[in-house]
Write a protein that holds these residues in place. Structure first.
Motif, short mmCIF file in Angstrom:
data_model
loop_
_atom_site.label_atom_id
_atom_site.label_comp_id
_atom_site.label_asym_id
_atom_site.label_seq_id
_atom_site.Cartn_x
_atom_site.Cartn_y
_atom_site.Cartn_z
N UNK A 210 0.75 -1.27 0.02
CA UNK A 210 0.18 -0.10 -0.04
C UNK A 210 0.72 1.24 0.00
N UNK A 211 2.15 1.05 0.53
CA UNK A 211 3.03 2.23 0.31
C UNK A 211 4.20 1.86 -0.32
N UNK A 212 4.42 0.73 -0.92
CA UNK A 212 5.43 0.30 -1.55
C UNK A 212 6.13 1.16 -2.77
N UNK A 213 5.21 1.41 -3.76
CA UNK A 213 5.56 2.25 -4.82
C UNK A 213 5.25 3.68 -4.43
N UNK A 214 5.88 4.60 -4.91
CA UNK A 214 5.75 6.07 -4.67
C UNK A 214 4.36 6.32 -4.97
N UNK A 215 3.81 6.04 -6.11
CA UNK A 215 2.48 6.40 -6.41
C UNK A 215 1.43 5.89 -5.38
N UNK A 216 1.75 4.77 -4.94
CA UNK A 216 0.90 4.02 -4.03
C UNK A 216 0.97 4.79 -2.77
N UNK A 217 1.96 5.15 -2.25
CA UNK A 217 2.42 6.15 -1.11
C UNK A 217 1.57 7.33 -1.06
N UNK A 218 1.57 8.05 -2.29
CA UNK A 218 1.14 9.28 -2.40
C UNK A 218 -0.45 9.02 -2.29
N UNK A 219 -1.00 8.13 -2.79
CA UNK A 219 -2.52 8.12 -2.58
C UNK A 219 -2.89 7.53 -1.02
N UNK A 220 -1.93 6.69 -0.55
CA UNK A 220 -2.40 5.97 0.66
C UNK A 220 -2.40 7.14 1.80
N UNK A 221 -1.13 8.07 1.56
CA UNK A 221 -0.92 9.05 2.53
C UNK A 221 -2.10 10.17 2.58
N UNK A 222 -2.27 10.75 1.31
CA UNK A 222 -3.14 11.78 1.17
C UNK A 222 -4.59 11.27 1.61
N UNK A 223 -4.71 10.18 1.08
CA UNK A 223 -6.24 9.54 1.39
C UNK A 223 -6.22 9.42 2.99
N UNK A 224 -5.11 9.01 3.50
CA UNK A 224 -5.01 8.87 5.09
C UNK A 224 -5.40 10.03 5.82
N UNK A 225 -4.77 11.30 5.13
CA UNK A 225 -4.99 12.70 5.79
C UNK A 225 -6.48 13.02 5.83
N UNK A 226 -7.10 12.62 4.54
CA UNK A 226 -8.53 13.16 4.34
C UNK A 226 -9.29 12.21 5.42
N UNK A 227 -8.86 10.89 5.71
CA UNK A 227 -9.55 10.17 6.76
C UNK A 227 -9.44 10.91 8.14
N UNK A 228 -8.32 11.48 8.24
CA UNK A 228 -8.09 12.04 9.63
C UNK A 228 -9.08 13.05 10.04
N UNK A 229 -9.42 13.65 8.83
CA UNK A 229 -10.47 14.73 9.24
C UNK A 229 -12.02 14.18 9.44
N UNK A 230 -12.14 13.12 8.99
CA UNK A 230 -13.54 12.44 9.03
C UNK A 230 -14.25 12.80 10.30
N UNK A 231 -13.51 12.20 11.36
CA UNK A 231 -14.14 12.11 12.91
C UNK A 231 -14.19 13.61 13.47
N UNK A 232 -13.09 14.11 13.43
CA UNK A 232 -13.19 15.86 13.77
C UNK A 232 -14.49 16.35 12.91
N UNK A 233 -14.51 16.28 11.89
CA UNK A 233 -15.55 16.91 11.25
C UNK A 233 -17.18 16.60 11.53
N UNK A 234 -17.06 15.29 11.78
CA UNK A 234 -18.40 14.65 12.22
C UNK A 234 -18.81 15.59 13.49
N UNK A 235 -17.85 15.51 14.65
CA UNK A 235 -18.13 16.37 15.70
C UNK A 235 -18.26 17.89 15.53
N UNK A 236 -17.45 18.35 14.65
CA UNK A 236 -17.70 19.85 14.42
C UNK A 236 -18.98 20.09 14.02
N UNK A 237 -19.44 19.82 13.18
CA UNK A 237 -20.75 19.87 12.48
C UNK A 237 -22.14 19.79 13.43
#
Lengths: 88, 636
Positions: free
Chosen positions: B333-360
């Motif tokens: 999932x992070x082995x190739x550079x392209x995969x790492x790009x998507x997994x990391x950015x996707x993970x960042x978006x995921x990190x917002x998920x729970x705070x956004x739920x609480x915020x709204x």
């Protein structure tokens, strides 16, 4: 020519049935011209549609005018109908 | 009260040929029923017949106007029928009738007389009657009446349009949690009703694509009042000091006239943004449960985009590594550079998920000040901050964030109340300094106090799992599977996942297999349910359903969170039992897994993979059926 102003007492106003009654009675005076004046509208007392179109509501004042043969009798009859609320 | 507004197309019948009066009445009553304003057909017809007994309603000139004022009538309406050959309606003049209008009037008011008067006024015109009889279709029939009314009552026509200076008398805002259908249906209904009633109205839609037709400051200043028909929070501060009537979005669809009347008649209470609604009124008649639901949905609908976009990014990363032939171990999932790009950015978006739920959630309770407490509270739930380890320890996951959103929102309301007693001079700095500062302090203390409980829970669970090692494998599998789906990222999930990774390090691979399958079941079960039991979900949930297939297959349990958050008491148990079933089966079939993530992309390295797939299918079906059983049908 005789004239009298009365107040409409029947709750539903002059809807179709009272209008019909009035017309039927007024037709018994063929040579007498009876008119109703309510607000700005005038109606021949022998024309159901005209009376209906005036939309005369309960509590409004109507000026009844009769002119011609037996005019007093015609006016009295019309006034009687209005004052008794057309039997309602 | 215009004739054309009372006469719907469904209630017109042209070129009819009833044999007699009886049949004409039957047909007209039928037309009235089609118009939709008759509650009780038989009672209404009885009223019509009773009226005819007192004397025919055929008034001459070929016109008959049967009518009844009755409790069986919901609202004033007209039905019309033309009979070219005429029908004997027992007219006073003995002539046949060829233009028949049937009036339905409710018991109260003078509508009856007004309609009658108006009909007579226009029907006295012979040309008009001829045009009506000659009308080729219903549209022409209505147009003829419309023209006549405009001619006879020219004043009304002007009232139909926006008042002289271009301002609106009534404004409205519509919004629903999904923002796809109801928002726009309500807006349309309100606009239609406004037009019909001759009330200039402008409706702002707060849909999923953002607010459209936004009300301007000047419009708000000039209007009589605002209707807020919304099931989610809308920006309210701009309405301060105006008359505002708040209600459900469904009322906008069902009773638009009533809502407009509330504003026109001045019945709506004056909205005071700082606190309570003044001037009496009944603007706040929502039940507590409904309020909670609204607040929850406000959080969920704002969280969804993060889950969907982030989840797909992560799935893409796995796909890329699969194609690149990356080793299926912990680097997958992070082995190739392209995969790492998507997994990391996707993970960042995921990190917002729970705070956004609480915020709204916080924001829908306490408006803007609630946003901060919710957002930070939700974030603290994901970091798992405690007093002893402020940097973070054990996350309380989305359940902790739900708690943070609600508790934070209501605490903020409490803080605002407390501040009411402060000197007026401080009013200016309240929203910019005092509210945020006090809110942040309180939510920080609360979350740091709550998170350790999650920590104890986590430790306890880990110990419990370690001690389980000796007992039945299948029971352990069930428990692990269930734990993965119970809180989808909270202490249970974390404990099970860590246990699985530890087990890989210790060389027993069956445990990770049960853990992963437990995390895959919830999104798949939900996706299946949205496909096969559509009526259990609202439109937005259905639309996002297919994404959950990808999420589930990629072992992204978080895809299920929006669904679980919206209806935790039904969704979580269903997913839990489905996941536990799959976990137990995986253990029973001795399936093994060496990679700690990857979902379907690492199935190649799963030991006994055919049975693993079977376990996944069975678990997902169990989850789906339980969802169908537990969840109520949605009325949409």
């Amino acid at each position: 020519m005789v004239t009298k102003t009365i107040k409409v007492v029947n709750e539903q106003g002059i809807h179709m049935r009272p209008a019909g009654m009035l017309v039927a009675e007024m037709k018994k005076f063929p040579n007498c011209n009876v008119t109703l004046k309510c607000g700005e509208k005038t109606a021949k007392a022998t024309a159901v549609m005209q009376i209906m179109a005036s939309g005369i509501k309960c509590g409004s004042e109507v000026e009844i005018t009769a002119e011609g043969e037996n005019e007093q009798a015609a006016l009295d009859k019309a006034v009687e109908l209005f004052e008794t609320g057309f039997g309602e | 009260m215009r004739i054309v507004d009372l006469l719907s197309k469904e209630s017109i019948l042209l070129k009819a040929s009833p044999k007699n009066k009886q049949e004409a009445i039957d047909k007209l009553v039928e037309l009235q029923v089609k118009g939709g304003k008759i509650a009780d057909k038989e009672a209404y017809k009885k009223g019509i017949l009773a009226r005819e007994e007192q004397g025919s309603t055929a008034v001459g000139e070929g016109i008959a106007i049967p009518h009844a004022k009755s409790d069986a009538v919901k609202g004033p309406s007209l039905a019309a029928m033309t009979v070219p050959d005429g029908v004997d309606y027992e007219a006073l003049d003995g002539e046949p009738s060829n233009l028949l209008f049937m009036i339905a009037a409710p018991m109260d008011g003078d509508v009856h007389l007004e309609v009658l008067s108006r009909l007579m006024t226009i029907l006295m015109d012979e040309d008009f009657r001829a045009k009506l009889l000659a009308a080729k279709d219903k549209n022409e029939f209505i147009n003829v009446i419309d023209e006549m009314e405009q001619e006879k009552y020219p004043d009304e026509k002007k009232e139909q349009n926006v008042s002289g200076d271009g301002s609106y008398k009534v404004l409205a805002v519509t919004a629903c949690p999904t923002g796809i259908a109801h928002t726009y249906m309500a807006a349309e209904a309100l606009e239609k009703a406004g037009k019909k009633m001759g009330v200039p109205i402008k409706v702002e839609t707060n849909g999923s694509g953002g607010a459209k037709n936004i009300l301007t400051k000047d419009e708000i200043a000039a209007c009589d009042g605002i209707i807020v028909a919304a099931d989610k929070a809308v920006e309210m501060s701009r309405f301060n000091g105006k008359k505002v009537y708040k209600t459900k979005v469904s009322d906008g669809i069902k009773i638009p006239e009533e809502l407009i009347n509330k504003i026109v008649s001045g019945d709506a209470p004056i909205y005071n943004h700082d606190g309570e609604i003044t001037d009496g009124g009944s603007g706040d008649d929502e039940t507590f449960g409904r309020k909670i639901y609204k607040q929850l949905m406000n959080g969920v609908s704002n969280m969804l985009p993060f889950v969907v976009a982030g989840g797909i990014f992560i799935a893409l990363a796995f796909l890329i590594d699969t194609i690149a032939g990356a080793p299926q171990d912990s680097t997958f999932g992070t082995y190739t550079a392209a995969a790492e790009f998507f997994k990391t950015i996707g993970g960042y978006a995921f990190n917002f998920m729970v705070p956004i739920l609480a915020a709204y959630i916080g924001m829908s309770i306490a408006d803007r000040p609630g946003f901060l407490v919710g957002l930070v509270g939700g974030y603290l739930a994901t970091t798992g901050s405690t007093f002893s380890s402020v940097g973070g320890d054990v996350p309380s996951g989305f359940l902790g964030a739900l708690f943070a959103g609600f508790i934070g929102g209501y605490i903020m309301l409490g803080i605002e109340k407390l501040c009411d007693n402060m000197p007026k001079a401080l009013n200016g700095i309240k929203p910019v300094l005092i509210y945020p500062l006090a809110g942040l302090g309180v939510i920080a203390v609360i979350m740091c106090a709550v998170n350790p409980i999650m920590g104890y829970l986590n430790t306890g669970l880990s110990n419990f799992l370690s001690n389980m090692g000796d007992s039945s494998k299948i029971v352990l599998g069930c428990i692990l599977g269930g734990m993965m789906s119970i809180d989808m990222g909270g202490p249970f999930n974390k404990a099970a996942y860590t246990f699985g990774i530890t087990a890989i390090a210790a060389g027993s691979y069956d445990i990770m297999a049960a853990v992963m399958i437990g995390g895959m079941v919830p999104p798949i079960a939900i996706a299946l349910s949205t496909t096969f039991f559509k009526n259990r979900w609202n439109e937005e949930e259905r639309k996002n359903g297919p994404v959950n297939y990808i999420m589930g297959l990629s072992f992204i349990t978080e895809g299920a969170i929006p669904y679980a958050a919206a209806d935790p008491l039904r969704v979580i148990p269903s997913c839990l039992i489905g996941a536990a079933t799959a976990g137990g089966l995986s253990m029973a079939f001795d399936c093994t897994l060496m990679a700690p993530h990857g979902g379907v992309f690492v199935f190649a390295v799963v030991g006994n993979w055919p049975m693993y797939i079977l376990s996944l299918v069975i678990g997902s079906l169990v989850g789906m059926l339980l969802l169908a059983l537990l969840k109520k049908k949605v009325n949409e």
